[in-house]
Design an enzyme around this catalytic site. Sequence first.
Site, PDB file in Angstrom:
ATOM      1  N   GLN A 245      -3.172  -9.933  21.257  1.00 21.08           N
ATOM      2  CA  GLN A 245      -3.605 -10.009  19.842  1.00 21.08           C
ATOM      3  C   GLN A 245      -4.667  -8.963  19.532  1.00 21.08           C
ATOM      4  O   GLN A 245      -4.545  -8.197  18.587  1.00 21.08           O
ATOM      5  CB  GLN A 245      -4.277 -11.364  19.561  1.00 21.08           C
ATOM      6  CG  GLN A 245      -3.411 -12.547  19.432  1.00 21.08           C
ATOM      7  CD  GLN A 245      -4.184 -13.672  18.719  1.00 21.08           C
ATOM      8  OE1 GLN A 245      -4.214 -13.710  17.496  1.00 21.08           O
ATOM      9  NE2 GLN A 245      -4.793 -14.562  19.476  1.00 21.08           N
TER      10      GLN A 245
ATOM     11  N   TYR B  44      -9.290 -22.750  32.234  1.00 18.59           N
ATOM     12  CA  TYR B  44      -9.389 -21.520  31.433  1.00 18.59           C
ATOM     13  C   TYR B  44     -10.867 -21.193  31.213  1.00 18.59           C
ATOM     14  O   TYR B  44     -11.316 -20.076  31.479  1.00 18.59           O
ATOM     15  CB  TYR B  44      -8.661 -21.675  30.089  1.00 18.59           C
ATOM     16  CG  TYR B  44      -8.993 -20.571  29.107  1.00 18.59           C
ATOM     17  CD1 TYR B  44      -8.487 -19.282  29.276  1.00 18.59           C
ATOM     18  CD2 TYR B  44      -9.852 -20.798  28.015  1.00 18.59           C
ATOM     19  CE1 TYR B  44      -8.816 -18.256  28.383  1.00 18.59           C
ATOM     20  CE2 TYR B  44     -10.184 -19.793  27.122  1.00 18.59           C
ATOM     21  CZ  TYR B  44      -9.659 -18.524  27.310  1.00 18.59           C
ATOM     22  OH  TYR B  44      -9.992 -17.509  26.426  1.00 18.59           O
TER      23      TYR B  44
HETATM   24  N1  LIG Z   1      -7.082 -16.252  21.568  1.00 24.27           N
HETATM   25  C1  LIG Z   1      -8.234 -16.833  21.278  1.00 24.27           C
HETATM   26  O1  LIG Z   1      -8.312 -17.751  20.418  1.00 24.27           O
HETATM   27  C2  LIG Z   1      -9.502 -16.397  21.962  1.00 24.27           C
HETATM   28  C3  LIG Z   1     -10.691 -17.067  21.668  1.00 24.27           C
HETATM   29  C4  LIG Z   1     -11.876 -16.628  22.271  1.00 24.27           C
HETATM   30  C5  LIG Z   1     -11.866 -15.572  23.150  1.00 24.27           C
HETATM   31  N2  LIG Z   1     -10.687 -14.961  23.438  1.00 24.27           N
HETATM   32  C6  LIG Z   1     -10.726 -13.849  24.391  1.00 24.27           C
HETATM   33  O2  LIG Z   1     -10.432 -12.654  23.694  1.00 24.27           O
HETATM   34  C7  LIG Z   1      -9.733 -11.756  24.558  1.00 24.27           C
HETATM   35  C8  LIG Z   1      -8.445 -11.306  23.896  1.00 24.27           C
HETATM   36  O3  LIG Z   1      -7.663 -12.448  23.621  1.00 24.27           O
HETATM   37  P1  LIG Z   1      -6.269 -12.376  22.885  1.00 24.27           P
HETATM   38  O4  LIG Z   1      -6.229 -13.494  21.910  1.00 24.27           O
HETATM   39  O5  LIG Z   1      -5.989 -10.972  22.433  1.00 24.27           O
HETATM   40  O6  LIG Z   1      -5.325 -12.759  24.094  1.00 24.27           O
HETATM   41  P2  LIG Z   1      -3.753 -12.508  24.280  1.00 24.27           P
HETATM   42  O7  LIG Z   1      -3.118 -12.292  22.953  1.00 24.27           O
HETATM   43  O8  LIG Z   1      -3.255 -13.587  25.148  1.00 24.27           O
HETATM   44  O9  LIG Z   1      -3.735 -11.125  25.042  1.00 24.27           O
HETATM   45  C9  LIG Z   1      -4.109 -11.014  26.384  1.00 24.27           C
HETATM   46  C10 LIG Z   1      -3.301  -9.893  26.947  1.00 24.27           C
HETATM   47  O10 LIG Z   1      -3.681  -9.751  28.320  1.00 24.27           O
HETATM   48  C11 LIG Z   1      -2.505  -9.453  29.025  1.00 24.27           C
HETATM   49  N3  LIG Z   1      -2.621  -9.724  30.452  1.00 24.27           N
HETATM   50  C12 LIG Z   1      -2.459 -10.909  31.125  1.00 24.27           C
HETATM   51  N4  LIG Z   1      -2.589 -10.709  32.424  1.00 24.27           N
HETATM   52  C13 LIG Z   1      -2.831  -9.396  32.615  1.00 24.27           C
HETATM   53  C14 LIG Z   1      -3.036  -8.579  33.735  1.00 24.27           C
HETATM   54  N5  LIG Z   1      -3.004  -9.079  34.977  1.00 24.27           N
HETATM   55  N6  LIG Z   1      -3.256  -7.252  33.562  1.00 24.27           N
HETATM   56  C15 LIG Z   1      -3.264  -6.732  32.326  1.00 24.27           C
HETATM   57  N7  LIG Z   1      -3.067  -7.428  31.202  1.00 24.27           N
HETATM   58  C16 LIG Z   1      -2.859  -8.752  31.354  1.00 24.27           C
HETATM   59  C17 LIG Z   1      -1.442 -10.321  28.404  1.00 24.27           C
HETATM   60  O11 LIG Z   1      -0.167  -9.825  28.728  1.00 24.27           O
HETATM   61  P3  LIG Z   1       1.077 -10.828  28.839  1.00 24.27           P
HETATM   62  O12 LIG Z   1       1.285 -11.333  27.443  1.00 24.27           O
HETATM   63  O13 LIG Z   1       2.142  -9.951  29.353  1.00 24.27           O
HETATM   64  O14 LIG Z   1       0.660 -11.916  29.780  1.00 24.27           O
HETATM   65  C18 LIG Z   1      -1.790 -10.162  26.919  1.00 24.27           C
HETATM   66  O15 LIG Z   1      -1.118  -9.064  26.340  1.00 24.27           O
HETATM   67  C19 LIG Z   1      -9.554 -12.507  25.883  1.00 24.27           C
HETATM   68  O16 LIG Z   1     -10.597 -12.168  26.733  1.00 24.27           O
HETATM   69  C20 LIG Z   1      -9.693 -13.967  25.484  1.00 24.27           C
HETATM   70  O17 LIG Z   1     -10.136 -14.748  26.575  1.00 24.27           O
HETATM   71  C21 LIG Z   1      -9.514 -15.336  22.840  1.00 24.27           C
END
Ligand SMILES: NC(=O)c1ccc[n+]([C@@H]2O[C@H](COP(=O)([O-])OP(=O)(O)OC[C@H]3O[C@@H](n4cnc5c(N)ncnc54)[C@H](OP(=O)(O)O)[C@@H]3O)[C@@H](O)[C@H]2O)c1
Length: 297
Positions: free
Chosen positions: A12, A126
């Site tokens: 995202q 998580y």
């Molecule tokens: N989503 C939320 O509501 C939320 C809230 C607070 C904080 N955050 C933090 O914000 C950050 C971004 O979140 P987001 O919502 O953009 O998450 P996301 O949409 O799940 O994106 C995470 C990305 O990381 C990739 N990934 C997983 N394992 C990996 C690896 N071994 N090497 C390289 N890439 C890898 C995933 O690829 P695949 O799809 O192929 O697995 C996915 O494209 C994260 O640190 C998350 O913890 C998110």
Amino acid sequence: MRVCLVFGGGGQVGRELARAIPPDGWRVEALDRATADITDAAALSAILDRLQPAAAINAAAYTGVDKAESEPERAYAINAVGAGHVAAAAAKHKVPLVHLSTDFVFHDAKGGALAEDAAVDPRGYYASSKLAGEVEVRRRGASHAIVRTSWVFGVFGGNFVKTVLRLAHERPELGVVDDQRGAPTPAADIARTALAIARRLAGPDVGSEHFGTFHYCGAPATTWHGFAEAILAAAATHGHPCPPVRINNEYRTTATRPVDSTLDCGKLARLYGIAQPDWRQGLASVLGELLAGGRGP
Ligand SMILES: NC(=O)c1ccc[n+]([C@@H]2O[C@H](COP(=O)([O-])OP(=O)(O)OC[C@H]3O[C@@H](n4cnc5c(N)ncnc54)[C@H](OP(=O)(O)O)[C@@H]3O)[C@@H](O)[C@H]2O)c1
């Protein structure tokens, strides 16, 4: 051109980073998991050797909050060990790192707002794996800014906004919890903020105060119920179905969620001049993109 290297470019936030307008004189190189797996330390070092970035952003994470309860090793391998590999590679190459973390390191702001030094209280794998990732990033010796954010939504990937829009098509009424408080944050705003921090960390105007841990989320704080109502009210202006949203606190998830994870973002405002975005504006633009011309999400 200075390169800002992005890990997790397929997510995202990662996809917003890939399409963001970079600071003057910079370009963004966003690598997805297939191109840069953060669990592969040797590959990361080779990538930094090749691209010689001036800064890096780690947006890669295992974000399956409930799934992590049944595969904690995987969550730790990515969120803790993988984050450590990224930080170690950044330290070795003397590249400042912006590392994204989460409000899930906390459990209950008790109606206030959590400062960066508030006591952590992660619940579930998580949350614990993300906290372990912060510890790894701090101990690997890279110049870093850890940015905790919350309730991310945007055009790309799966998120609460898209779920609510889908359910509004399928159900005459939605039931959503109002016993969890926090703040939605547009992915596009996180991307802009991460880039601004990366530019500062790599620039001549950086000071020691720009490193450390920061909070960044949208305003105002709300509940999931409040967020769902706002989503449907805004979607209705595009002719989208808008069923009533009742409060349903019976909804159970595998992993425990924070009761109140409202973040105090004052430190980022003071030191970087970056204000909290009004998530309602971000919501309007996400819905504009998702629903324009009668397109579904
Ligand atoms: N989503 C939320 O509501 C939320 C809230 C607070 C904080 N955050 C933090 O914000 C950050 C971004 O979140 P987001 O919502 O953009 O998450 P996301 O949409 O799940 O994106 C995470 C990305 O990381 C990739 N990934 C997983 N394992 C990996 C690896 N071994 N090497 C390289 N890439 C890898 C995933 O690829 P695949 O799809 O192929 O697995 C996915 O494209 C994260 O640190 C998350 O913890 C998110």
